[in-house]
Scaffold this motif. Sequence first.
Motif, PDB file in Angstrom:
ATOM      1  N   TRP A   1      40.514  26.363  46.960  1.00 29.13           N
ATOM      2  CA  TRP A   1      41.272  25.971  45.923  1.00 29.13           C
ATOM      3  C   TRP A   1      41.071  25.720  44.801  1.00 29.13           C
ATOM      4  N   GLU A   2      39.780  25.336  44.395  1.00 31.43           N
ATOM      5  CA  GLU A   2      39.366  25.136  43.499  1.00 31.43           C
ATOM      6  C   GLU A   2      38.765  25.499  42.622  1.00 31.43           C
ATOM      7  N   ILE A   3      39.796  25.679  41.719  1.00 30.70           N
ATOM      8  CA  ILE A   3      38.804  26.937  40.566  1.00 30.70           C
ATOM      9  C   ILE A   3      37.867  26.633  39.210  1.00 30.70           C
ATOM     10  N   ASP A   4      36.521  27.286  39.036  1.00 32.20           N
ATOM     11  CA  ASP A   4      36.107  27.374  37.769  1.00 32.20           C
ATOM     12  C   ASP A   4      37.253  27.708  36.705  1.00 32.20           C
ATOM     13  N   PRO A   5      36.970  26.205  35.876  1.00 31.67           N
ATOM     14  CA  PRO A   5      37.686  26.898  34.679  1.00 31.67           C
ATOM     15  C   PRO A   5      37.133  27.382  33.489  1.00 31.67           C
ATOM     16  N   ALA A   6      35.526  27.733  33.810  1.00 30.72           N
ATOM     17  CA  ALA A   6      35.015  29.156  33.272  1.00 30.72           C
ATOM     18  C   ALA A   6      35.494  30.575  33.318  1.00 30.72           C
ATOM     19  N   GLU A   7      35.800  30.589  34.738  1.00 33.15           N
ATOM     20  CA  GLU A   7      36.935  32.300  34.993  1.00 33.15           C
ATOM     21  C   GLU A   7      38.447  32.368  34.824  1.00 33.15           C
ATOM     22  N   LEU A   8      38.593  31.157  33.776  1.00 31.01           N
ATOM     23  CA  LEU A   8      40.192  31.397  32.984  1.00 31.01           C
ATOM     24  C   LEU A   8      39.622  31.413  31.207  1.00 31.01           C
ATOM     25  N   HIS A   9      40.815  32.135  31.353  1.00 30.88           N
ATOM     26  CA  HIS A   9      40.679  32.530  29.008  1.00 30.88           C
ATOM     27  C   HIS A   9      42.361  32.280  29.256  1.00 30.88           C
ATOM     28  N   LEU A  10      43.200  31.189  28.839  1.00 29.73           N
ATOM     29  CA  LEU A  10      43.951  31.203  28.568  1.00 29.73           C
ATOM     30  C   LEU A  10      44.458  32.002  26.977  1.00 29.73           C
ATOM     31  N   LEU A  11      46.337  32.221  26.938  1.00 30.42           N
ATOM     32  CA  LEU A  11      46.900  32.712  26.375  1.00 30.42           C
ATOM     33  C   LEU A  11      47.569  31.926  25.606  1.00 30.42           C
ATOM     34  N   GLU A  12      48.584  32.208  25.381  1.00 29.18           N
ATOM     35  CA  GLU A  12      50.010  32.019  24.597  1.00 29.18           C
ATOM     36  C   GLU A  12      50.125  30.949  25.831  1.00 29.18           C
ATOM     37  N   GLU A  13      51.343  29.968  24.885  1.00 29.63           N
ATOM     38  CA  GLU A  13      51.691  28.559  25.682  1.00 29.63           C
ATOM     39  C   GLU A  13      53.661  30.288  26.298  1.00 29.63           C
ATOM     40  N   LEU A  14      53.531  29.649  27.295  1.00 29.80           N
ATOM     41  CA  LEU A  14      55.150  30.406  27.978  1.00 29.80           C
ATOM     42  C   LEU A  14      56.029  28.832  28.569  1.00 29.80           C
ATOM     43  N   GLY A  15      56.112  27.722  27.363  1.00 33.13           N
ATOM     44  CA  GLY A  15      56.908  26.765  27.580  1.00 33.13           C
ATOM     45  C   GLY A  15      56.180  25.316  28.628  1.00 33.13           C
ATOM     46  N   SER A  16      56.856  24.567  28.107  1.00 35.01           N
ATOM     47  CA  SER A  16      56.665  23.224  29.090  1.00 35.01           C
ATOM     48  C   SER A  16      57.874  23.086  30.137  1.00 35.01           C
ATOM     49  N   GLY A  17      57.152  22.171  31.173  1.00 38.00           N
ATOM     50  CA  GLY A  17      57.776  22.297  32.795  1.00 38.00           C
ATOM     51  C   GLY A  17      57.969  20.423  32.766  1.00 38.00           C
ATOM     52  N   GLN A  18      58.364  20.042  33.145  1.00 38.71           N
ATOM     53  CA  GLN A  18      57.839  18.701  34.302  1.00 38.71           C
ATOM     54  C   GLN A  18      57.040  17.698  34.140  1.00 38.71           C
ATOM     55  N   PHE A  19      55.635  18.886  34.298  1.00 32.88           N
ATOM     56  CA  PHE A  19      53.853  17.942  33.911  1.00 32.88           C
ATOM     57  C   PHE A  19      53.286  19.040  32.667  1.00 32.88           C
ATOM     58  N   GLY A  20      54.766  19.022  31.557  1.00 33.02           N
ATOM     59  CA  GLY A  20      53.826  19.587  30.612  1.00 33.02           C
ATOM     60  C   GLY A  20      53.601  20.867  30.425  1.00 33.02           C
ATOM     61  N   VAL A  21      52.786  21.575  29.161  1.00 31.47           N
ATOM     62  CA  VAL A  21      52.414  22.752  28.953  1.00 31.47           C
ATOM     63  C   VAL A  21      52.254  23.802  29.688  1.00 31.47           C
ATOM     64  N   VAL A  22      52.687  24.695  29.743  1.00 33.78           N
ATOM     65  CA  VAL A  22      52.053  25.880  30.591  1.00 33.78           C
ATOM     66  C   VAL A  22      51.785  27.091  29.650  1.00 33.78           C
ATOM     67  N   ARG A  23      50.655  27.412  30.066  1.00 30.11           N
ATOM     68  CA  ARG A  23      49.970  29.095  29.472  1.00 30.11           C
ATOM     69  C   ARG A  23      50.005  30.305  29.981  1.00 30.11           C
ATOM     70  N   ARG A  24      50.208  31.345  29.632  1.00 29.24           N
ATOM     71  CA  ARG A  24      49.886  32.137  30.485  1.00 29.24           C
ATOM     72  C   ARG A  24      48.187  32.410  30.600  1.00 29.24           C
ATOM     73  N   GLY A  25      47.111  33.639  30.907  1.00 26.66           N
ATOM     74  CA  GLY A  25      46.207  33.248  30.972  1.00 26.66           C
ATOM     75  C   GLY A  25      45.260  34.254  31.840  1.00 26.66           C
ATOM     76  N   LYS A  26      44.067  34.772  32.269  1.00 33.88           N
ATOM     77  CA  LYS A  26      43.432  35.406  32.476  1.00 33.88           C
ATOM     78  C   LYS A  26      42.299  34.857  33.802  1.00 33.88           C
ATOM     79  N   TRP A  27      42.010  35.799  35.002  1.00 31.83           N
ATOM     80  CA  TRP A  27      41.742  34.915  35.538  1.00 31.83           C
ATOM     81  C   TRP A  27      39.963  35.720  36.404  1.00 31.83           C
ATOM     82  N   ARG A  28      39.068  35.690  35.954  1.00 26.77           N
ATOM     83  CA  ARG A  28      38.101  36.529  36.402  1.00 26.77           C
ATOM     84  C   ARG A  28      38.377  37.851  35.717  1.00 26.77           C
TER      85      ARG A  28
END
Length: 285
Positions: free
Chosen positions: A19-46
């Motif tokens: 269940w642990e994801i390596d942040p190096a395998e994530l590529h963050l893209l545009e912001e989708l909005g923000s919810g109860q916990f803060g900002v949410v962004r679209r991304g690419k994994w692997r």
Amino acid sequence: ASPCDRPVPPTAGLSHDKWEIDPAELHLLEELGSGQFGVVRRGKWRGSIDVAVKMMKEGTMSEDDFIEEAKVMTKLQHQNLVQLYGVCSKDRPIYIVTEYMRHGSLLNYLRRHETTLGSNVGLLLDMCIQVCKGMAYLERHNYIHRDLAARNCLVGSENVVKVADFGLARYVLDDQYTSSGGTKFPIKWAPPEVLNYTRFSSKSDVWAYGVLMWEVFTCGKMPYGRLKNTEVVERVQRGIILEKPKACFKEVYEVMRKCWAHCPEVRPSFRVLKEQLINVSQGLL
Ligand SMILES: CNC(=O)Nc1cc(-c2cccc(-n3cnc4cc(C(C)(C)C)ccc4c3=O)c2C)cn(C)c1=O
């Protein structure tokens, strides 16, 4: 002794912390909005998998409790639940990585497509049935959502609808959200036993599901209009329920009404609701 009669260590398989994801395998893209916990962004994994990444704002979530629960949540897998892929919990802020849904929240989708959806009762009912299937799966796994509403469902391609953020309400630190007297508490989706005793159950999710059905058949109207929370509490405790939406067949409204039985035991389970809605859908169309 030969390996075959040495017991397998209980931690076998957990060592990968899948269940642990390596942040190096994530590529963050545009912001989708923000919810109860803060900002949410679209991304690419692997490189190729579309994901949504919640970046936990400090102090918004009881993080250690959540990280423990994430191991359970990653095992909840159903075509009508937004899949939790994993977490990046080695650094702060924590990232929560989930499946990406290209059309965003069901509430906004209903409001944006009111003209085309308003006359398509079959599609509205199908959306309700999809949410019901996801909720029946959670019910089977004794998992309570605690904040089921159209705003917490997401829409993908070909009008696929999935339930999002199930169970996360337990980790919100903002007491404006967690206490029933708070300004952010979802009063209009809460049954009497939650308003009075914050007694959550799959049957309180069923009440919220009835309100979600009303949201769907009104294409995203606010339940009880502009009534203040205190006025809504008073009505719900007196047994006054939401009126039948115009677009709604009376057979469908009958199902909604059952979700609003004052006594939780009298409300149908999601398993039963699913059968009833499928019957109505086959009967009407
Ligand atoms: C265009 N496509 C998209 O925007 N897709 C998507 C948008 C979001 C998104 C974006 C911003 C905020 C939130 N959001 C909203 N309400 C929340 C409520 C809670 C509780 C605890 C109050 C229930 C927790 C987290 C959130 C939360 O992260 C979401 C879900 C998430 N996903 C998976 C998408 O595919």
